[in-house]
Design an enzyme around this catalytic site. Structure first.
Site, PDB file in Angstrom:
ATOM      1  N   ARG A 263      41.046  41.721  40.721  1.00 29.25           N
ATOM      2  CA  ARG A 263      40.949  42.635  39.569  1.00 29.25           C
ATOM      3  C   ARG A 263      42.304  42.818  38.913  1.00 29.25           C
ATOM      4  O   ARG A 263      42.411  42.901  37.688  1.00 29.25           O
ATOM      5  CB  ARG A 263      40.395  43.982  40.035  1.00 29.25           C
ATOM      6  CG  ARG A 263      38.922  43.912  40.268  1.00 29.25           C
ATOM      7  CD  ARG A 263      38.365  45.125  40.954  1.00 29.25           C
ATOM      8  NE  ARG A 263      36.950  44.857  41.213  1.00 29.25           N
ATOM      9  CZ  ARG A 263      36.247  45.428  42.176  1.00 29.25           C
ATOM     10  NH1 ARG A 263      36.822  46.313  42.970  1.00 29.25           N
ATOM     11  NH2 ARG A 263      34.986  45.116  42.324  1.00 29.25           N
ATOM     12  N   TYR A 397      32.556  40.616  34.701  1.00 31.20           N
ATOM     13  CA  TYR A 397      32.789  40.053  36.043  1.00 31.20           C
ATOM     14  C   TYR A 397      33.932  40.721  36.807  1.00 31.20           C
ATOM     15  O   TYR A 397      34.548  41.634  36.297  1.00 31.20           O
ATOM     16  CB  TYR A 397      32.885  38.532  36.001  1.00 31.20           C
ATOM     17  CG  TYR A 397      33.992  37.863  35.202  1.00 31.20           C
ATOM     18  CD1 TYR A 397      35.115  38.545  34.776  1.00 31.20           C
ATOM     19  CD2 TYR A 397      33.876  36.505  34.900  1.00 31.20           C
ATOM     20  CE1 TYR A 397      36.111  37.886  34.065  1.00 31.20           C
ATOM     21  CE2 TYR A 397      34.878  35.854  34.177  1.00 31.20           C
ATOM     22  CZ  TYR A 397      35.984  36.550  33.778  1.00 31.20           C
ATOM     23  OH  TYR A 397      36.965  35.909  33.090  1.00 31.20           O
ATOM     24  N   GLU A 398      34.161  40.295  38.025  1.00 32.94           N
ATOM     25  CA  GLU A 398      35.047  40.975  39.001  1.00 32.94           C
ATOM     26  C   GLU A 398      34.616  42.430  39.155  1.00 32.94           C
ATOM     27  O   GLU A 398      35.416  43.329  39.261  1.00 32.94           O
ATOM     28  CB  GLU A 398      36.514  41.007  38.580  1.00 32.94           C
ATOM     29  CG  GLU A 398      37.332  39.756  38.519  1.00 32.94           C
ATOM     30  CD  GLU A 398      37.511  38.879  39.729  1.00 32.94           C
ATOM     31  OE1 GLU A 398      36.839  37.844  39.740  1.00 32.94           O
ATOM     32  OE2 GLU A 398      38.314  39.153  40.618  1.00 32.94           O
ATOM     33  N   GLY A 399      33.310  42.670  39.168  1.00 36.74           N
ATOM     34  CA  GLY A 399      32.787  44.037  39.216  1.00 36.74           C
ATOM     35  C   GLY A 399      32.698  44.560  37.796  1.00 36.74           C
ATOM     36  O   GLY A 399      33.694  44.609  37.091  1.00 36.74           O
TER      37      GLY A 399
END
Lengths: 527, 245
Positions: A263, A397-399
């Site tokens: 992140r 993305y990446e959460g």
């Protein structure tokens, strides 16, 4: 790595309680570190950007060739240990290099994954033998790597995955489908999360050539068309026993810690295109004449430049402050698996805050930059249309930014319960004051947690920008003041959402539109 | 074979700079500096010669303030073997630089001095020629191709009449033009390696003083707005009025 004449003494979430005397700012990168960044920018401009259209068509071999070229220059293993073919430099410098290698989204995500999360789990949790077997191939750019966590029915709720691993005949046998796998088409290695016996989440190093491993057709995406995204299909895939990474049942540690740092890196990947979009739009505005003068003379256009620069400045300040803190944590604790885990976890709240800050700043900046182009922005005549499309997924993305918001205020609150963070202090700015007051209303309600998270991330950005402006003065101070005007309004809204109480905004700072816009129109660097 | 490459720290050629309000110099606050692009080409050429023949040893030298170390490190990162910094804050013109370089040449004893034909800051195009004269060495300027031929060197140079090729006995001075090569990307490991390459700092060896001095610097006057004419006749009339025809 860049070292300061001081250590920040910051620990995870300590920012919330107090403002440090000073912190790392991007200007602290040493002369030869900036030379590395310069090489990254030149590589982007000369090698990557001219191929943008061909990359989007996924011409055979083009992207892997670029990755290999980047590898020859040392870009594919900047923060990987030099014992395993990397350069052994810091994560903060790796992020700065990544920012400048991210001017094209498709290359950025391909490079970001293979140089980042595909190697990180191994670097943090691998045994000597595992690292020696895989890292040199990835750090040299000879192989491309991938990371496989999501599934068709398991995205934000990652641990509900159904992919399973069973020990059979002296091998792991994996079954399941992994979805949205970046680099799937080209990857030689996949870091795959699967549940041993259907229950214990564990991490596996899976090679493309192992029996039972296949990659499905490419997804048809809205943007990042030049990057590969496809499903990884595991049908009785046979993986050697020694390819289990870390301990059985502790795959979530591998997955989530890779994501923490991921992140942080994604924030850099989001700022790169934003930075370039600002510059490109200023150049367009100087050329484009209406009513007999360049549109860069007009107030509403100049206001956009000032706003874009102020936002970029604040998020950039936050990003490299976190990076320096992560480097310090690794210097202090890293080396053992347990120490690596601790270092990667310490700034998890800050990493989530950055992910949201940077991807939303990117969205706002590329949107406003496109607006400067008017109708031309809506065509493929200028690269801004591609930049706009490519930026959209950053918030997903990446959460997703929503899951990151749910995570970050909750995590801060829980740290406070453990006595590792302080809530309820007076705060030393309008934003941080509201943030502290609002935590009195903490609840598990998602809307409340979301509002609190906004206050937390605004606090971090405001504080980081303030510290940097104090050191640099001049235009930096102006950018900071302009950012504060915006941040205060955002914070007031979030506060009202959480508490339902009215807020009186402080007197705004001067707008500083003209000096900021003039500086941007003259210099390549936002400030 | 030993090659000496002088490199100059100059304002980033792509930066927009303004004179200081009092005209005493340039306002370089916040402006980046880089290796003079012509010198970078000279470093690149020397490194290529070294790659073709590992017995070649490349020394880079700069005459200037301590900040020039940054440019020397860049040259080392590109592949030069060692660096010399003649550290001085004295005012200099091409003649002073040539005098200092002469002293460094006598110390390093290179077979070839390879340097940019000019620096992008003052565009003098003198130091190379002056250095050759001081040393009594043959010179070839504006090189667009360099080839080794035994104990000689063949230099193709750009002239107004076309290209000409010179054959020079070593030692000699060669100045480089833009077309000679395109400098490489510097690999990151090279930058790391440059940190531990030798860089010797020394004081000036001569008391040469500049024979020219900058009296004032001013921006060119802004271009006045043009005027639209309706016909060719009117255009010719206007040109006559101005005395241009």
């Amino acid at each position: 790595m860049a070292t300061l004449p001081f250590t920040s003494r910051e620990t995870g979430c300590s920012f919330f309680d107090r403002t440090p005397e000073t912190c790392f700012v991007p200007e602290d990168f040493a002369g030869d570190e900036q030379l590395m960044v310069q090489q990254a920018e030149q590589f982007s401009r000369k090698e990557v950007l001219p191929l943008a259209e061909r990359l989007d068509k996924q011409e055979d071999g083009l992207m892997p060739d670029l990755i290999r070229k980047a590898g020859v220059l040392g870009f594919c293993g900047v923060d990987t240990s030099d014992a395993y073919g990397g350069l052994g430099l810091g994560k903060n410098l790796a992020a700065r290099i990544l920012e400048y290698l991210s001017l094209n989204g498709s290359f950025s995500v391909t490079y970001g994954v293979t140089s980042g999360i595909s190697q990180l789990g191994l670097s943090l949790f691998g045994t000597e033998a595992q690292k020696a077997q895989y890292l040199p191939h990835l750090a040299s750019g000879e192989w491309i790597g991938a990371y496989a966590l999501s599934e068709p029915n398991s995205g934000s709720d990652a641990l509900s995955m159904s992919c399973r691993a069973d020990e059979r005949d002296g091998k792991w046998v994996l079954n399941g489908t992994k979805m949205w796998i970046s680099n799937a088409k080209w990857a030689e290695t996949f870091l795959v999360m699967a549940k041993i016996g259907g229950s214990e989440v564990s991490a596996f190093l899976v090679e493309r050539g192992m029996p039972g491993v296949s990659v499905a057709r490419e997804e048809h995406k809205m943007g990042l068309k030049g990057s590969s995204t496809a499903r990884l299909v595991l049908e009785d895939a046979e993986v050697p026993l020694e390819n289990l990474l870390h301990e059985p049942g502790k795959g979530h540690q591998v997955a989530f810690n890779a994501l923490n740092i991921g992140r942080f890196k994604l924030a850099a990947m989001s700022l790169g295109p934003a930075r370039d979009a600002i510059w490109e739009s200023t150049q367009y505005a100087k050329d484009r004449k209406q009513f007999g003068q360049p549109i860069s003379d007009f107030g509403l256009v100049r206001q956009k430049f000032a706003d874009m620069a102020a936002l970029y400045f604040a998020v950039e300040s936050a990003l490299y402050r976190v990076g320096a803190n992560i480097d310090e944590a690794f210097a202090e604790w890293g080396g053992t698996v347990e120490g690596n885990r601790r270092a990667a976890e310490e700034f998890a709240v800050e990493c989530s805050a950055l992910k949201v800050l940077a991807t939303e700043a990117e969205a706002r900046i590329v949107d406003e930059a496109l607006q400067v182009y008017g109708g031309y922005g809506f065509t493929e005549e200028f690269p801004i249309a591609r930049t706009y499309r490519d930026a959209r997924v950053s918030r997903i993305y990446e959460g997703t930014n929503e899951i990151n918001r749910v995570f970050l205020a909750d995590r801060l609150w829980r740290r406070a319960q453990e006595g590792r963070a302080q809530l309820g202090g007076p705060g030393d700015s309008f934003v941080s004051e509201l943030a502290h007051k609002a935590f009195a209303k903490f609840s598990k309600d998602q809307v409340v947690v979301g509002g609190l998270s906004d206050l937390v991330l605004l606090t971090y950005a405001e504080q980081s920008a303030r510290l940097r402006a104090q050191r640099l003065g001049g235009l930096a101070q102006m950018a900071y003041e302009r950012f504060v005007n915006w941040a205060n309004v955002q914070a007031a809204f979030a506060y009202q959402t959480v508490t339902g109480d009215p807020v009186t905004l402080p007197t705004p700072n001067p707008g500083h539109i003209d000096p900021l816009a003039t500086a941007l129109l003259t210099h390549r660097s936002p400030l | 074979m030993k090659i000496l490459v002088p490199v100059k720290r100059v304002v980033d050629p792509y930066a927009k700079v303004k004179p200081l309000p009092d005209g005493s110099g340039l306002d370089v606050a916040g402006v980046k500096f880089d290796v003079n692009p012509f010198d970078e080409i000279a470093v690149e050429e020397a490194v290529r010669m070294k790659e073709a023949d590992p017995s070649v040893h490349v020394t880079v030298v700069s005459v200037g303030t301590s900040e020039s170390e940054e440019q020397l490190r860049k040259a080392l990162a590109m592949g030069a073997d060692e660096a010399v910094l003649v550290e001085t804050g004295d005012p200099m013109d091409s003649g002073v630089v040539a005098a200092e370089l002469e002293a460094v040449v006598r110390q390093v004893q290179p077979d070839l001095v390879l340097m940019g034909k000019q620096a992008t800051d003052d565009d003098n195009n003198q130091a190379g020629q002056m250095l050759a004269a001081r040393l009594g060495w043959p010179q070839a300027t504006f090189a667009c191709k360099i080839a080794r031929a035994g104990d000689h060197i063949e230099v193709t140079r750009e002239t107004d009449a076309g290209e000409e090729t010179l054959r020079l006995a070593l030692p000699c001075v060669v100045t480089t033009d833009l077309r000679l090569n395109e400098p490489r990307y510097i690999a990151l490991p090279g930058i790391i390696k440059a940190r531990s390459k030798p860089l010797a700092k020394q004081a000036r060896a001569t008391d040469a003083r500049p024979k020219s001095r900058v009296t004032t610097m001013a921006a060119p006057p802004p271009r006045a707005a043009g005027r639209k004419v309706a016909s060719v006749d009117e255009l010719i009339g206007a040109l006559r009025e101005r005395g241009s025809l």
